[in-house]
Design an enzyme around this catalytic site. Structure first.
Site, mmCIF file in Angstrom:
data_model
loop_
_atom_site.group_PDB
_atom_site.id
_atom_site.type_symbol
_atom_site.label_atom_id
_atom_site.label_comp_id
_atom_site.label_asym_id
_atom_site.label_seq_id
_atom_site.Cartn_x
_atom_site.Cartn_y
_atom_site.Cartn_z
ATOM 1 N N SER A 1 -17.072 -4.473 51.097
ATOM 2 C CA SER A 1 -17.478 -3.083 51.094
ATOM 3 C C SER A 1 -16.775 -2.351 49.949
ATOM 4 C CB SER A 1 -17.178 -2.443 52.462
ATOM 5 O OG SER A 1 -17.769 -1.170 52.566
ATOM 6 N N GLU B 1 -24.721 -7.365 48.807
ATOM 7 C CA GLU B 1 -25.038 -7.021 50.195
ATOM 8 C C GLU B 1 -24.738 -5.548 50.392
ATOM 9 O OE1 GLU B 1 -22.740 -6.555 53.157
ATOM 10 O OE2 GLU B 1 -21.210 -6.050 51.690
ATOM 11 N N HIS C 1 -21.332 -6.869 55.648
ATOM 12 C CA HIS C 1 -21.574 -5.884 56.688
ATOM 13 C C HIS C 1 -22.438 -6.387 57.840
ATOM 14 C CE1 HIS C 1 -20.476 -3.041 53.376
ATOM 15 N NE2 HIS C 1 -19.973 -2.353 54.364
#
Length: 302
Positions: A113, A206, A271
């Site tokens: 992230s 992602e 995630h």
């Protein structure tokens, strides 16, 4: 990507790890439960006091977060640095920490992230092998057995088994060093000195809760910037909560068709539900027929 690879020492049972929060603040209860889960894997876990700080939407001010991150990276007794969680904030630290990173010996850094900003800089600009893997407060409290095994085995240097993904958007095969991370973070770095160097790379992307039109917009920016010129293959994660699978895959397939490289979809890291640990910076082979990503090099120093 032309820099030589720099592998960190492996992480063994009993080794000290430090938890920091360069981005958003972590829930204290989850942070403590995650630290206990990490310790149960066999490590000597130290949670930096900074990881419990809160200043609005950040885990303390920029100077405090940068000091904690650099202290963890420089401390010779610390064998691995784990992000507490993602959120936002690491990109703000890059001007403060980047000048020192070239003088620091590689060590294991784990996160995803918001951590993509640091992982990308260390890997594409300094040649470090970094690890796109579970974070302490976000994931460790509920980490499944298979994902825990992936974390421990990868960090101790065992060759990761070939990663099988759910789908193929464009077939073919390609080989290069694995780099990437969260799509929105990768895009946010474009036009800055900290943008990822993707030449000759296998690009992993992602994200979470980004509807198809936003995915379209971000991939368009990557294409029009020229950042994807020379990419050897693209591997997308599960793209959790980004819309119906059909709509998401249609956008991803359309926006990568001009690259004329293999493109896979559904890698279980980040995630989504899967939390496999991916070593960034090592050479991988993407096989669109077998739907696999094969890791061709060791990811830690011997």
């Amino acid at each position: 990507m032309t820099r030589s690879i720099r592998r960190p020492p492996p992480l063994r049972r009993g080794d000290r790890v430090r938890v920091v929060a360069p981005g958003s603040p972590a829930d204290r209860g989850r942070l403590e439960r995650g630290a206990r889960a990490l310790a149960a894997l066999g490590y000597d876990v130290r949670v930096d006091p900074q990881a419990r700080a809160r200043a609005g939407h950040l885990a303390g001010d920029d100077d405090a977060r940068a000091r904690a991150l650099l202290a963890a990276l420089k401390d010779p007794s610390v064998r691995a640095v784990f992000f507490a969680r993602g959120g936002y904030g690491t990109t703000r630290l890059l001007p403060k920490v980047a000048p020192a990173l070239g003088r620091i010996a590689p060590k294991i850094v784990v996160g995803y992230s918001d951590a993509s900003a640091l992982l990308g800089w260390l890997t594409s600009r300094h040649g470090w092998v970094t690890f796109h893997g579970p974070m302490v407060a976000s994931d460790l409290p509920e980490l499944g057995a298979a994902d825990a095994r992936s974390l421990v085995r990868t960090l101790r240097g065992d060759p990761p088994p070939a990663l099988r993904v759910r789908g193929v958007l464009h077939t073919g095969s390609g080989e290069g060093r694995l780099v990437g991370g969260c799509l929105s973070v990768v895009v946010a770095l474009l036009g800055t000195p900290y943008a990822l160097d993707l030449r000759g790379a296998v690009l992993f992307l992602e994200d979470v809760a980004e509807p198809p039109y936003r995915l379209d917009r971000m991939l368009t920016q990557l294409l029009q910037s020229g950042a994807l010129r020379g990419v050897r293959a693209v591997v997308f994660g599960e793209m959790a909560r980004c819309g119906t699978p059909g709509a998401v895959k249609r956008v991803l397939a359309e926006q990568t068709a001009s690259l004329r490289v293999p493109v896979l979809f559904g890698a279980p890291s980040g995630h989504g539900r899967g939390k496999r640990t991916l070593p960034f910076g090592i050479r991988v082979r993407v096989d669109g027929t077998r739907r696999t990503v094969e890791f061709l090099e060791r990811c830690t120093a011997t």
